[in-house]
Every structure is written in structure tokens, then in C-alpha cells.
Design a protein around this motif. Structure first.
Motif, short mmCIF file in Angstrom:
data_model
loop_
_atom_site.label_atom_id
_atom_site.label_comp_id
_atom_site.label_asym_id
_atom_site.label_seq_id
_atom_site.Cartn_x
_atom_site.Cartn_y
_atom_site.Cartn_z
N THR A 1 0.82 -1.22 0.00
CA THR A 1 0.00 0.00 0.00
C THR A 1 0.85 1.27 0.00
O THR A 1 0.36 2.35 -0.33
N GLN A 2 2.11 1.15 0.37
CA GLN A 2 3.02 2.31 0.26
C GLN A 2 3.22 2.66 -1.22
O GLN A 2 3.29 3.82 -1.58
N ASN A 3 3.31 1.64 -2.04
CA ASN A 3 3.48 1.85 -3.49
C ASN A 3 2.18 2.21 -4.18
O ASN A 3 2.16 2.98 -5.13
N ASP A 4 1.06 1.63 -3.69
CA ASP A 4 -0.26 1.87 -4.30
C ASP A 4 -1.32 1.83 -3.20
O ASP A 4 -1.68 0.75 -2.71
N PRO A 5 -1.83 3.00 -2.77
CA PRO A 5 -2.82 3.04 -1.68
C PRO A 5 -4.07 2.20 -1.95
O PRO A 5 -4.75 1.78 -1.01
N ASP A 6 -4.39 1.95 -3.23
CA ASP A 6 -5.58 1.16 -3.57
C ASP A 6 -5.26 -0.31 -3.82
O ASP A 6 -6.10 -1.05 -4.35
N PHE A 7 -4.06 -0.74 -3.43
CA PHE A 7 -3.62 -2.11 -3.72
C PHE A 7 -4.61 -3.17 -3.21
O PHE A 7 -4.98 -4.09 -3.94
N VAL A 8 -5.03 -3.03 -1.95
CA VAL A 8 -5.91 -4.04 -1.34
C VAL A 8 -7.24 -4.11 -2.08
O VAL A 8 -7.72 -5.20 -2.43
N LYS A 9 -7.82 -2.94 -2.34
CA LYS A 9 -9.12 -2.90 -3.02
C LYS A 9 -9.04 -3.55 -4.40
O LYS A 9 -9.91 -4.32 -4.81
N LYS A 10 -7.96 -3.25 -5.13
CA LYS A 10 -7.79 -3.78 -6.50
C LYS A 10 -7.55 -5.28 -6.51
O LYS A 10 -7.90 -5.96 -7.47
N ASN A 11 -6.91 -5.80 -5.45
CA ASN A 11 -6.45 -7.20 -5.47
C ASN A 11 -7.07 -8.05 -4.35
O ASN A 11 -6.52 -9.10 -4.00
N MET A 12 -8.21 -7.59 -3.82
CA MET A 12 -8.81 -8.27 -2.66
C MET A 12 -9.01 -9.77 -2.89
O MET A 12 -8.66 -10.60 -2.03
N ALA A 13 -9.54 -10.16 -4.04
CA ALA A 13 -9.83 -11.58 -4.30
C ALA A 13 -8.55 -12.41 -4.30
O ALA A 13 -8.49 -13.49 -3.70
N ASP A 14 -7.50 -11.89 -4.96
CA ASP A 14 -6.23 -12.63 -5.03
C ASP A 14 -5.55 -12.73 -3.66
O ASP A 14 -4.98 -13.77 -3.31
N ILE A 15 -5.62 -11.63 -2.89
CA ILE A 15 -5.00 -11.65 -1.54
C ILE A 15 -5.72 -12.68 -0.66
O ILE A 15 -5.09 -13.51 -0.01
N CYS A 16 -7.06 -12.63 -0.67
CA CYS A 16 -7.85 -13.56 0.16
C CYS A 16 -7.61 -15.00 -0.27
O CYS A 16 -7.46 -15.90 0.57
N ALA A 17 -7.57 -15.23 -1.59
CA ALA A 17 -7.33 -16.59 -2.10
C ALA A 17 -5.96 -17.10 -1.66
O ALA A 17 -5.80 -18.27 -1.30
N SER A 18 -4.97 -16.22 -1.67
CA SER A 18 -3.60 -16.60 -1.30
C SER A 18 -3.49 -16.91 0.20
O SER A 18 -2.83 -17.87 0.61
N ILE A 19 -4.17 -16.08 1.03
CA ILE A 19 -4.18 -16.32 2.48
C ILE A 19 -4.86 -17.66 2.77
O ILE A 19 -4.35 -18.50 3.51
N GLN A 20 -6.03 -17.86 2.15
CA GLN A 20 -6.80 -19.09 2.40
C GLN A 20 -6.03 -20.32 1.93
O GLN A 20 -5.99 -21.34 2.63
N TYR A 21 -5.41 -20.22 0.77
CA TYR A 21 -4.63 -21.35 0.23
C TYR A 21 -3.51 -21.73 1.19
O TYR A 21 -3.29 -22.92 1.47
N THR A 22 -2.81 -20.73 1.73
CA THR A 22 -1.69 -20.98 2.65
C THR A 22 -2.19 -21.68 3.91
O THR A 22 -1.59 -22.66 4.37
N ILE A 23 -3.28 -21.17 4.49
CA ILE A 23 -3.82 -21.74 5.73
C ILE A 23 -4.30 -23.18 5.50
O ILE A 23 -3.98 -24.09 6.28
N VAL A 24 -5.06 -23.39 4.44
CA VAL A 24 -5.61 -24.72 4.16
C VAL A 24 -4.48 -25.72 3.88
O VAL A 24 -4.49 -26.85 4.38
N ASP A 25 -3.50 -25.29 3.10
CA ASP A 25 -2.37 -26.15 2.76
C ASP A 25 -1.59 -26.54 4.03
O ASP A 25 -1.15 -27.68 4.18
N TYR A 26 -1.46 -25.59 4.93
CA TYR A 26 -0.78 -25.81 6.21
C TYR A 26 -1.54 -26.82 7.07
O TYR A 26 -0.95 -27.75 7.64
#
Length: 339
Positions: free
Chosen positions: A229-254
């Protein structure tokens, strides 16, 4: 014809006031009053939770009896959550259950909340099978993450557990970092359906083969979001689905890594899940895939028996009733309780 055996279950371990009636393994009513006030605070406030339980418990129990179409005099026993949970919340359910059992002169049955999540699999319901003993249970919720070896109804051994935060907490706190409202776990699951699970790699914490750690993952998500977000303040909003998918994938895989280790160590391939996080679509899919890929037999409870509910408390009550495992009337609630 089987004789009626109505057991009332009362659940008040956190912020849901619940009551259910079970008869010979079948749920005849299952009522839950959810407290909405905690959303304003971003988490459960214990004092507010116990006050809401006091307001809700009488109407919830009344409704459970009404929906079951029985009178309180038809009950054989009262089962209640003794612990673990929030002390103030547990006290409301414990006091009510003790008073009602004494007034009706019927047995009182104390229930371990975590055992109940596991034994919810024995509720007779469509699309739900009961595991065979021995089996491994993965209990995943906002307060607990454990792998339990289950040899019999009340013979359970914790063989792996979290060293810090529970998996539900990891989901909710990651969601909070992303600016999602409480409870955030289900929202991460929702966004993850549309994202790329390999978009952003997060490192899985390294601890002993059967134990878990989630505090490092939350920190990794925080630093990642701050950096981007330092580089792009709207980063989370633009990439919410990919961020959530990546977090969920990591937790489930673990979670799956740890289960694979437990299967390798015990030789048990019967796997059951329980607890609020077992409603997550990612873990459900991973377990279904494991049936084909690893030869496991997996057991996933119906959605309404995943989150905190009184049907699972009543189910344990019935199993204990058959074994005459009753509580004394001086039994006390306990915030911490081992399986």
C-alpha cells in the motif's frame, strides 16, 4: 418401536445462545440466537456477551421446546456446555441448566465444548455419516486448533495443537488487516472463490510436525499489506480476491500438511473435522480431494453443526445419558478445559 429419549442441550460458551432437543440421535429442534452487537467492536466483548445470554436464554429454550412439540416434563436430562469458553457466558448457561434440572428432578449432564464439536458427527442427519473408531479429528475454530486421536466416544487424545493463535483468529485478524468487517473469516472465504490462490506466496510457519503456529502468518500478511500500500494506496481494493485466495490457500495447505503428518504417524485414514472454521469451503474441498488422492475417508458435518450450536451439546448429552455419566449439582463452569 424405540422409546422417546428427549435431551435438551444448552450452549453458551461464546456469543451465541443456543438450545436444542435431540431424540435418539435425531435433532428435533435447534435454535440459535446470534448476538449482533459485537460487530461494532470488531470482536466479542465478554461482558456484553454474558448480558445478552441472560436476555436470550429463556426465550431460546422455550422456542426449542416449542419447535420440538414437547413439554419440559418430557425431557429425560439437561445437557449444558461446562467449558471451555468465556467465563461470564458459561455461567449463564450453567446456572440455568442446573436450576432447570433441579426443578424438573432430572439428571444434569456437563459437556466439554471441544468434545461436542467432534461428536457432532454422530447426529443422525441427511448427508452426514458417522466416522468409525479410531479416527482423527481436526478441530478448527476461533479459539482452538487441534488434531485429536479419537478411540471411543469419550476416549480422546490431543496429538497436535496450536502453539499460539487459533486458525479462526488467523482468518479474522488477516481480514481486519484488509479492512474487512468482523467476523472476517467467512468474507475471506467468499472473496477467495474469485481469486488466484498462488498470486501471493506466504511462508508457512515451521514448528514440530503435528503442531501449528499462526501468529507469524498474521504478521506476514500485515507487512505485505503495509509494503504494497506504500506503493499503491488502492492495492488491497484492487487485489482483494487474489489476496484472500492466497491467504486461504496458505492456511488450508498448512492444515493439510499437519493432517498428512498425523495420518503417517498413526496409520489412521478416517478423518473428521469440526468447529466453526470447518464451514470454510477451502478446507472442505481439500478434504474431499484427499479421499481420491490419498485414500482417506473424510467426514464433514452439516453446516449448522459446524459453528457453535446446541444440537452437538444435546448429542453428547444423549451419549452420556446412555452411560449414566451425570454431573453433580455443585458442578461449576470452567473457562479452560482439556479434551
Amino acid at each position: 418401536m424405540m422409546q422417546d429419549c428427549y435431551i435438551l442441550g444448552i450452549e453458551s460458551s461464546c456469543d451465541d445462545t443456543a438450545a436444542a432437543v435431540i431424540n435418539n440421535g435425531e435433532v428435533v429442534s435447534n435454535v440459535v440466537a446470534t448476538q449482533q452487537i459485537h460487530k461494532e467492536y470488531g470482536g466479542v466483548v465478554p461482558e456484553l456477551a454474558s448480558r445478552a445470554h441472560q436476555q436470550n436464554i429463556v426465550p431460546v429454550v422455550h422456542q426449542a421446546l416449542h419447535k420440538a412439540n414437547i413439554d419440559k416434563k418430557d425431557l429425560k436430562a439437561i445437557a449444558f456446555t461446562r467449558g471451555p469458553g468465556l467465563m461470564g457466558s458459561l455461567l449463564v448457561g450453567t446456572s440455568f441448566a442446573k436450576s432447570l434440572a433441579m426443578g424438573l428432578d432430572i439428571p444434569l449432564i456437563d459437556v466439554n465444548h471441544m468434545q461436542a464439536h467432534i461428536l457432532a458427527h454422530f447426529i443422525k442427519a441427511d448427508e452426514q455419516r458417522a466416522p468409525s473408531f479410531p479416527f482423527l479429528a481436526l478441530t478448527i475454530s476461533g479459539g482452538h486448533t487441534q488434531i485429536v486421536k479419537v478411540t471411543d466416544y469419550f476416549e480422546m487424545e490431543v496429538i497436535g495443537e496450536t502453539l499460539d493463535d487459533a486458525v479462526g483468529e488467523a482468518f479474522d485478524k488477516s481480514a481486519k488487516i484488509l479492512g474487512l468487517p468482523y467476523p472476517g473469516g467467512p468474507l475471506i472465504d467468499k472473496y477467495a472463490q474469485e481469486g488466484n490462490p498462488k498470486a501471493y506466496p506466504f511462508t508457512k510457519p515451521k514448528v514440530s510436525p503435528l503442531d501449528f503456529s499462526f501468529s507469524g502468518l498474521k504478521t506476514a500478511v500485515l507487512y505485505f499489506v503495509e509494503r504494497e500500500t506504500q506503493n499503491d494506496p488502492d492495492f488491497v481494493k484492487k487485489n482483494m480476491a487474489d489476496i484472500c485466495a492466497s491467504i486461504q490457500y496458505t492456511i488450508v495447505d498448512y492444515l493439510m500438511d499437519k493432517l498428512k503428518n498425523a495420518v503417517a504417524e498413526t496409520g489412521i485414514k478416517e478423518i473428521a473435522i469440526g468447529g466453526g472454521v470447518s464451514a470454510n469451503s477451502g478446507i472442505r474441498k481439500a478434504l474431499r480431494d484427499a479421499e481420491n488422492d490419498l485414500g482417506w475417508t473424510t467426514y464433514i458435518p452439516k453446516f449448522e453443526y459446524c459453528t457453535d450450536n446446541a444440537a452437538m451439546i444435546a448429542m453428547v448429552g444423549e451419549l452420556k445419558y446412555k452411560q449414566q455419566l451425570f454431573a453433580k449439582n455443585n458442578v461449576v463452569a470452567t473457562a479452560r478445559m482439556k479434551i
